[in-house]
Scaffold this motif. Structure first.
Motif, short mmCIF file in Angstrom:
data_model
loop_
_atom_site.label_atom_id
_atom_site.label_comp_id
_atom_site.label_asym_id
_atom_site.label_seq_id
_atom_site.Cartn_x
_atom_site.Cartn_y
_atom_site.Cartn_z
N THR A 41 0.84 -1.21 0.00
CA THR A 41 0.00 0.00 0.00
C THR A 41 0.87 1.25 0.00
OG1 THR A 41 -1.61 -1.25 1.30
CG2 THR A 41 -1.97 1.11 1.11
N ASP A 69 -6.85 0.19 3.61
CA ASP A 69 -5.95 0.44 2.49
C ASP A 69 -6.63 1.27 1.40
OD1 ASP A 69 -4.03 -0.91 3.86
OD2 ASP A 69 -3.85 -2.59 2.47
N GLU A 114 -3.93 -4.44 -5.53
CA GLU A 114 -3.15 -4.91 -4.38
C GLU A 114 -3.80 -6.19 -3.89
OE1 GLU A 114 -2.37 -2.26 -1.02
OE2 GLU A 114 -1.85 -3.99 0.24
MG LIG Z 1 -1.82 -3.11 2.18
#
Ligand SMILES: [Mg+2]
Ligand SMILES: Nc1nc2c(ncn2[C@@H]2O[C@H](COP(=O)(O)OP(=O)(O)O)[C@@H](O)[C@H]2O)c(=O)[nH]1
Length: 210
Positions: A41, A69, A114
């Motif tokens: 992140t 996040d 992610e």
């Molecule tokens: Mg993360």
């Protein structure tokens, strides 16, 4: 075993459809994989401002719980959608398709995914990405490529993250690079730090040009 193969085959179809859909508008997906806490992140929040004016970015976040996040990504200036996977240790192409419906997908966009923090499971699932980035932070230990070879086998680029901490944790770049080469001869790696900005210009150039 057959059920598992069917599920994998189904997901492969979703991934291929998604890639075609992105390709048609010049958009590309990046699948960011790595252990919990390796700096995924943080890396994205550093890259997003650097990509401004170069390519539109949208972000899909995967975590077991919380939307922390996605909030960090929005604060960095990109639209983000959080997928909470509950107990699942990886994202699937089908989930990404649904997430993209909730985001502004522009021409030439980068879809930055992610994946769930996990060094093994996400590596088994192709999402339709054009670039698979696998992170290895210097704090994880020099032996991790040798212990988890499957994670690096299909990496397009390995990011050695948190390099600013290398001197405090006896990080041995040569040993790590040798191990990576043994897993995937010719594998590319890039040393980065979200703190100092090391390696990020090079990464941005690669993302811009893909
Ligand atoms: Mg993360
Ligand atoms: N020193 C240093 N710390 C970092 C760096 N990148 C991330 N961190 C820290 O490592 C922790 C985990 O980072 P995070 O981005 O949440 O990791 P993720 O779980 O892979 O998304 C946080 O406390 C970050 O501030 C870096 O390049 N250098």
């Amino acid at each position: 075993v057959n059920v598992e193969e069917d599920v994998l085959a189904q997901d492969r179809v979703h991934a291929e459809q998604l890639r075609e859909r992105l390709d048609a508008i010049g958009a590309r997906m990046v699948n960011l994989i790595g252990s919990p806490g390796c700096g995924k992140t943080e890396l994205l929040t550093a890259l997003i401002p650097m990509l401004r004016g170069k390519r539109p970015c949208i972000v899909v976040e995967g975590d077991l719980a919380t939307d922390n996040d996605a909030r960090r990504i929005r604060e960095a200036g990109a639209p983000a959608h959080q997928i909470r996977t509950g107990t699942a240790c990886h994202l699937t192409a089908h989930q990404i398709e649904h997430a993209i419906e909730k985001l502004p997908l522009e021409e030439r966009a980068l879809v930055l995914v992610e994946n769930v923090g996990n060094l093994v499971c996400p590596s088994m699932f192709y999402l339709g990405e054009s670039l698979r980035l696998v992170c290895l932070s210097v704090t994880e230990g020099n032996d991790k490529p040798r212990k988890y070879p499957v994670s690096y086998r299909d990496a397009d680029l390995v990011l050695i993250t948190k390099h600013d901490l290398a001197e405090y944790v006896d990080f041995d770049l040569e040993e790590v690079e040798d191990s990576l080469q043994a897993i995937q001869p010719g594998i590319q790696s890039l040393v980065t730090s979200a703190r100092t900005g090391e390696g990020l210009e090079e990464l941005v150039e690669r993302l811009r040009a893909m």
